[in-house]
Design an enzyme around this catalytic site. Structure first.
Site, PDB file in Angstrom:
ATOM      1  N   GLU A  50      31.763  68.185  18.210  1.00 56.34           N
ATOM      2  CA  GLU A  50      30.714  67.427  18.909  1.00 56.34           C
ATOM      3  C   GLU A  50      30.193  68.151  20.148  1.00 56.34           C
ATOM      4  OE1 GLU A  50      33.566  66.113  17.897  1.00 56.34           O
ATOM      5  OE2 GLU A  50      33.187  64.289  16.738  1.00 56.34           O
ATOM      6  N   PHE A 112      41.650  51.235  18.036  1.00 62.21           N
ATOM      7  CA  PHE A 112      41.644  52.586  17.491  1.00 62.21           C
ATOM      8  C   PHE A 112      40.319  53.287  17.827  1.00 62.21           C
ATOM      9  CE2 PHE A 112      40.697  55.501  13.887  1.00 62.21           C
ATOM     10  CZ  PHE A 112      41.663  56.451  14.189  1.00 62.21           C
ATOM     11  N   GLN A 113      40.425  54.475  18.360  1.00 67.56           N
ATOM     12  CA  GLN A 113      39.273  55.279  18.774  1.00 67.56           C
ATOM     13  C   GLN A 113      38.368  54.566  19.777  1.00 67.56           C
ATOM     14  OE1 GLN A 113      37.445  57.043  15.216  1.00 67.56           O
ATOM     15  NE2 GLN A 113      38.844  58.794  15.437  1.00 67.56           N
ATOM     16  N   LYS A 162      29.932  48.729  16.939  1.00 69.44           N
ATOM     17  CA  LYS A 162      29.762  48.736  15.492  1.00 69.44           C
ATOM     18  C   LYS A 162      29.052  47.473  15.012  1.00 69.44           C
ATOM     19  CE  LYS A 162      32.321  50.064  11.362  1.00 69.44           C
ATOM     20  NZ  LYS A 162      33.623  50.496  10.809  1.00 69.44           N
ATOM     21  N   MET A 473      33.807  88.642  33.726  1.00 76.47           N
ATOM     22  CA  MET A 473      33.489  88.248  35.094  1.00 76.47           C
ATOM     23  C   MET A 473      34.771  87.902  35.855  1.00 76.47           C
ATOM     24  SD  MET A 473      31.027  88.161  37.155  1.00 76.47           S
ATOM     25  CE  MET A 473      29.352  87.848  36.585  1.00 76.47           C
TER      26      MET A 473
END
Lengths: 572, 168
Positions: A50, A112-113, A162, A473
């Site tokens: 993502e 959950f999640q 949802k 760097m």
């Protein structure tokens, strides 16, 4: 009035906002939206992580000026967006992130999640929303796009439960028009402010324009260029300002700041007036504040007035968009020439050219700066997307960006791993444009999984991996400031050619300068994506460098060629 | 030079607004002295009074940042002549012997007795911050058993303040 599910309303609103492509990754809490996507006139790019999706939406927005859209599920999907949102926030990219959320009845139960993503992203978004009812969705989405685009652009997150995606509601586009925009009308410069600016300009003998990202975001390129020409004022660019104005113009100085060219920083230190347009006096631009441009009066033009007097105290702050303010100035300013100041700047520039790496013989060593210079010569029209580190600074120094939006780079946040996904988004936004990734071996490995996304999308990306075997760097700072104690900066890499081939790309390797042109020609002839690994000098440094906390004119310069010859430092 | 600056904002009355203001002040390291929020006279709006310790330029930056929040309707930086009032409730240890003296102090500060017990009483006092600070100081020798303060609630004056001033 049609009744639609929340999921259908989502895609309908996106399509009406002009969205043709979204970047995302499905999951449980966003599944109703993905189900409705099948019937929507919107192309979905399936990413491999993502974070990559967020950078793609960012690159898409920066390449096109449109709003980029990223979609993710709840919990880990949403938290993976964090780096990308912060990147967009710091560089003012208009972005809308859509995340799924657990059902509204489960909110706050550690389901959950479930993650409080509006809480997590509060400081790194321009605004965010939690939507729990389908009937609220259209209004929220329309406002989200207006906020992302409006004023100083930025990322906006819309978290949709949802059940809100599944429920049905009447869809009324017109009634959902944003209502809070009237609170923030575009600021207009006052006549008094313009008059004061004109008076300051009239008195100035050694003025410099500081050109920032706001010129591109505000569509002010033409008017700023005409104003600079009319007033004979040279311009220096911030990193994100590169390409805002043409780089080969006689008034173009180059990049300012920590790795700006010596004459640019010297010009700023000698100037008696700075006209800052759509930039924010970042610490990488100013160096030590107490000795920054000590002789200069300062005029700051910005659409975001919270930037005024943040780092640098200014004599005149003009709240407005760069285009209309500079138009106001141009309308009244009397044209003039500044031959003495221009002669002084030419003299400053002359001294630097002998130290320029372009003047160095290569003795068979491949310098990264040579690679980038040659890439520019071979592909001057390309859009370049860089990662973060040494190669980014060499790109800024040696690629002359003529066109707007021809450089896409993570400036404010300095996000390694940005280049490949952002380039994918840029290529998606401008399919006919040649897009080059320029990345180091470190940053490229952070998001190299998105090679597969490029292959799946059939995008003709050109990828240059500048491999010096170090986090360059970091190594440079360790060399200069930490007694060459190379803690965790040597980095091993896979065989990039084999890696690319495993993903289905065509790939090449270059070890010497003589091979560059042929490899680039071959890479450009490939139908799909192609990659070139450049094995460059391992311990080269970016010069000049203003050490953190030092004044702009206290630069570490590249040793002149005669010094290099005596010490043998160039014969690695 | 830093000093107290009073900022008045009208906010949309919706969840999370206070979060945004607090998070903004934390992130930008603005020093909050007090923050009060209550329903505004306009429906759907909340009224917030924010007192920050800042320089004049710093206070203007707080205002500029607040204006960027989507659910902020309007923001004003109040001037020193504008109205700002704190409310305090103070429970003072006070038996019958000390009561006349405490009540006399209360009268000086135009404070009211709102609870009375055998060995303590609760005084309610409103006024500007300085007055309330002093009120608390004069009560302290008697024994402050509990103290609650509201933080400022503020309003701009419509006209120039009278030369003589109206006592707070």
């Amino acid at each position: 009035m049609p009744e639609l599910t929340g999921a259908q309303i989502l895609w309908e609103c996106l399509a009406r906002e002009g969205v043709d492509t979204v970047f995302g990754y499905p999951g449980g809490a966003i599944l109703p939206a993905y189900d409705a996507l099948v019937d929507a006139p919107i192309h979905h790019v399936l990413v491999r992580h993502e974070q990559g999706a967020c950078h793609m939406a960012d690159g898409y927005a920066r390449a096109s000026g449109r709003v980029g859209v990223v979609v993710a599920t709840s919990g880990p999907g949403a938290t993976n967006l964090v780096t990308g949102l912060a990147t967009a926030m710091l560089d003012s990219t208009p972005l809308v992130a859509i995340t799924g959320q657990v059902g509204s009845g489960l909110l706050g139960t550690d389901a959950f999640q479930e993650v409080d993503v509006t809480g997590v992203t509060l400081p790194i978004t321009k605004h965010n929303y939690l939507v729990t009812r389908a009937e609220d969705l259209a209004g929220v989405l329309r406002e989200a796009f207006a906020v992302a685009r409006g004023g100083r652009p930025g990322p906006v997150l819309v978290d949709i439960t949802k059940d809100a995606q599944q429920a049905r509601a009447a869809f009324d586009w017109d009634a959902a028009a944003p209502k809070r925009q009237h609170r923030r009308p575009t600021p207009q410069a006052s006549i008094a402010d313009l008059d004061q600016a004109l008076a300051m300009l009239a008195q100035a003998e050694r003025p410099v324009i500081l050109a920032g990202h706001g010129i591109t975001l505000g569509g002010a390129r033409d008017v700023v260029q005409r104003f600079a020409e009319s007033q004979d004022i040279p311009y220096a660019c911030t990193l994100l300002g590169l390409g805002a104005l043409p780089a080969t113009h006689e008034l173009a100085l180059g990049m300012m700041g920590m790795h700006g060219e010596a004459w640019v920083n010297q010009a700023i230190q000698e100037a008696d007036l700075l006209l800052a347009l759509g930039m924010r006096f970042d610490d990488r631009v100013t160096g030590k504040l107490s000795s920054y441009a000590p002789k200069a009066k300062k005029i700051h033009v910005d659409i975001d007035r919270s930037e005024f007097n943040k780092n640098v105290s200014v004599d005149l702050a003009i709240h407005g968009d760069v285009q209309s303010v500079v138009e106001g100035l141009l309308a009244q300013a009397t044209p003039r020439e500044r031959p003495d100041w221009r002669a002084r700047l030419r003299a400053l520039r002359g001294d630097a050219s002998v130290r320029d790496i372009q003047s160095l013989p290569d003795h068979g060593v491949l310098y990264a700066a040579h690679v980038i210079h040659d890439l520019w010569r071979l592909c001057p029209e390309a859009t370049v997307v860089t990662d973060v580190g040494q190669h980014q600074m060499w790109e800024a120094q040696y690629w002359r960006h003529e066109g707007e939006r021809s450089l896409i780079t993570s400036g404010g946040l300095g996000t390694m791993g940005f280049a490949l996904p952002a380039a994918l988004g840029a290529q998606k936004a401008r399919p006919d444009q040649e897009v080059w990734v320029v990345a180091g071996d470190g940053g490229f490995q952070m998001t190299s999984c998105e090679l597969m996304t490029a292959v799946q999308e059939g995008l003709p990306l050109r990828i240059a991996v500048i491999n010096n075997g170090f986090l360059g760097m970091v190594r440079q700072w360790q060399e200069f400031f930490y007694e060459r104690r190379y803690a965790a900066s040597p980095i091993q890499s896979p065989d990039f050619v084999k890696l690319a081939e495993a993903y289905g790309l065509t790939a090449f390797r270059v070890d010497s300068r003589g091979q560059i042109a042929e490899a680039v020609a071959k890479a450009r002839a490939v139908t799909g994506p192609s990659l070139i690994e450049f094995r460059v000098q391992q311990e080269d440094s970016v010069f000049p460098m203003v050490p953190a906390g030092a004044a702009l004119d206290e630069m570490i310069r590249r040793p002149a060629p005669s010094v290099l010859a005596e010490t043998g430092a160039d014969t690695a | 030079m830093t000093e107290s600056h009073c900022i008045l904002a009208l906010l949309d009355d919706e969840p999370g607004v206070l979060d945004r203001v607090a998070a903004l002040c934390r992130r930008r390291a603005f020093n909050i002295q007090s923050l009060t929020v209550s329903p505004a006279s306009e429906p759907g709006a909340s009224r917030m009074t924010l007192v920050v310790e800042a320089t004049e330029i710093g206070a203007r930056r707080v205002v500029a940042h607040l204006e960027k929040l989507v659910n902020v309707q309007s923001v004003d930086l109040l001037q020193s002549g504008d109205l700002a009032r704190d409310l305090c409730l103070a429970r003072v240890a006070c038996g019958p012997a000390a009561r006349p003296a405490v009540l006399q102090l209360a009268e000086v500060f135009r404070a009211r007795v709102v609870d009375l017990a055998a060995d303590s009483l609760v005084l309610e006092c409103t006024g500007n911050r300085t007055k309330v600070d002093r009120f608390i100081e004069v009560l302290r020798p008697y024994g402050l058993l509990d103290l609650g303060r509201s933080g400022a609630v503020a309003m701009a004056r419509n006209s120039e303040p009278l030369a003589l001033g109206i006592p707070a």
